[in-house]
Design an enzyme around this catalytic site. Sequence first.
Site, mmCIF file in Angstrom:
data_model
loop_
_atom_site.group_PDB
_atom_site.id
_atom_site.type_symbol
_atom_site.label_atom_id
_atom_site.label_comp_id
_atom_site.label_asym_id
_atom_site.label_seq_id
_atom_site.Cartn_x
_atom_site.Cartn_y
_atom_site.Cartn_z
ATOM 1 N N ASP A 1 35.936 -61.464 -8.928
ATOM 2 C CA ASP A 1 37.165 -62.174 -8.572
ATOM 3 C C ASP A 1 36.900 -63.265 -7.530
ATOM 4 O O ASP A 1 35.890 -63.261 -6.842
ATOM 5 C CB ASP A 1 38.199 -61.185 -8.016
ATOM 6 C CG ASP A 1 37.716 -60.485 -6.750
ATOM 7 O OD1 ASP A 1 36.539 -60.065 -6.719
ATOM 8 O OD2 ASP A 1 38.490 -60.390 -5.784
ATOM 9 N N GLU A 2 37.814 -64.197 -7.424
ATOM 10 C CA GLU A 2 37.900 -65.181 -6.345
ATOM 11 C C GLU A 2 36.564 -65.891 -6.063
ATOM 12 O O GLU A 2 36.060 -65.908 -4.948
ATOM 13 C CB GLU A 2 38.428 -64.503 -5.070
ATOM 14 C CG GLU A 2 39.836 -63.940 -5.245
ATOM 15 C CD GLU A 2 40.371 -63.262 -4.003
ATOM 16 O OE1 GLU A 2 41.590 -63.332 -3.769
ATOM 17 O OE2 GLU A 2 39.577 -62.637 -3.259
#
Length: 589
Positions: free
Chosen positions: A384-385
């Site tokens: 993620d991210e």
Amino acid sequence: MKTLALLSCLFVFTSAKYVYHVNSDSNQDLYHVGLNSFEDLSRVCDADPNCKGFNTDGWLKKDVSNLVASQLVSIWAKETGPAPAPLPMIWPEPQMAQHGSSSVRVSSSLDCMITIDSPILKGACSRYRDLIFTQEDAKGDIVKLLIKVSNASDRLDIDTDESYSLTISENSAEISSKTIYGAMHALETFSQLVQFDFNLKAYVVHGSPWNITDFPQFPHRGLLVDTSRHFLPLRTLRQVIDSLSYAKMNVLHWHIVDAQSFPLESKTFPKLWEGSWSPKERYTQKAVAEIVEYAKHRGVRVMPEFDGPGHAFSWGTGYPELLPADFAKSPQCSSECPVNPCDVPLDPTNNFTYTVIDGLFRELTGGKQYEGVFTDDFFHLGGDEVQYACWSSSPAIQAYMKSTGKSYDDLYMDYVKRAHDIILSFGRTPVNWEEVFNHFGNKLNPKTVIHIWLDHATLAKVVAAGYRGILSNDGVWYLDGLETSWVTYYTNDPYENIPASQQHLVLGGQTCMWGETADPSDIFARIWPKSAAAAERLWTYNIGRATSDPIDTAVPRLNAFRCHLLERGIGSAPVFSYFPNQPGSCSSQ
């Protein structure tokens, strides 16, 4: 709701007149009145000397001395009339439970008679004896608990059968299950049925005989803990695992490293844990293996997470070459480590990055299925991210992109694919956060499990594409949102907008205790009792059954479970507040 919020562990005196019994009724009807509030019904009952109580459907009762189980209503019994023994409350609610109206005594010398040779199950019996018989020794009619298990294997994975049946009669108790882990869940249910009667000085099961058939709706019912943002001592981790088993949750998702700290020992790359907060805040591989084994003995799988390529700043403390060169020169690259934001990713163009994750994952998995430090089939790879801005400042990465014609998405996919190939070669199933699916969709290996956190609606897309999914939607099952009510946790539906033909791909869900503002001083009050609400949704699924208001009927049982946790040393917050706000019973806050 306001009245029910004052319920005690087993029953409550709302005034000096009535005792509440959840999911119970009396067949002795007096007459029906077109009222449904406690205030109105109690006023009518007070005015009629023949009225001994009333149920929540508005039926006044001429006798309440013998109660029967009911999934439709609950009853208020007038204190001045015959007072039946309060029924025990079970959390999570079993799939099917039938009971009578008698009480039986259980000997504090209860002996488990197990039909297989299982050190794990023997240990569970000993542990539950200590949890149940906390007061003085007492004699009883039930002196043996027969435990019949058809499979002696101690393998614990996503496919483990956790079903059980439990019967209690006037002089016997019996558990039947296919695995030792189903038997452990039965022991937890049994422990919630046995109550110490301080007047009788006896351990009693009210509502006997009991006949319970139970199984979980979802095979994956977990909690994430984050030991990067704040270190959690081994004792705290063991208590977390204990508490999960009390709620029949079966997965500890251990987000063990992140951008802020890398507390885990690597023997292949020993400088990695130079990224820990301090030399004292670290985990040896031996200690981690002991935690994994401790969890297994309580029916809890440990799924590790090594987030990548993002959230990797701490990896670069010991090995700076893992991070993009000159990342700090980019004003768009968030690098205010160790505080947030701190999102520097690994360099996916550097072969040393893959040398490290291959070596690290190999030593943690033993290079084959069910081996190594982390034995579980599921291995969370994060994903993620990912901050592309941190790659844009690196001359080496820019030169690589120019020579290969690859985009930032291509670099992201390169890491995901190589990490998948590595972990699959070690007999593990890769798990990734939602962004990986959002970026790459059906390009992922079909064995990939997608962990939803951004948008509940993505889960329907994941299973429609043929992938399996786990739900942890932010704002609903994220425990760092203090303002979120337990009711939100309870009513969150993993099957929302999922066709029946695809529901088997929804493995379950997790609550998430991110560590930015949680450490051993407050973690249990943050986890419980909200995670218990999610636990019943994941175990029972059809919350409230046919009752008109599943929330109201859940309140007394959730209050009882909160008391149950406190009695076992787990610091659960009250159901309706963050802390006790007045003197009173454990469930009257």
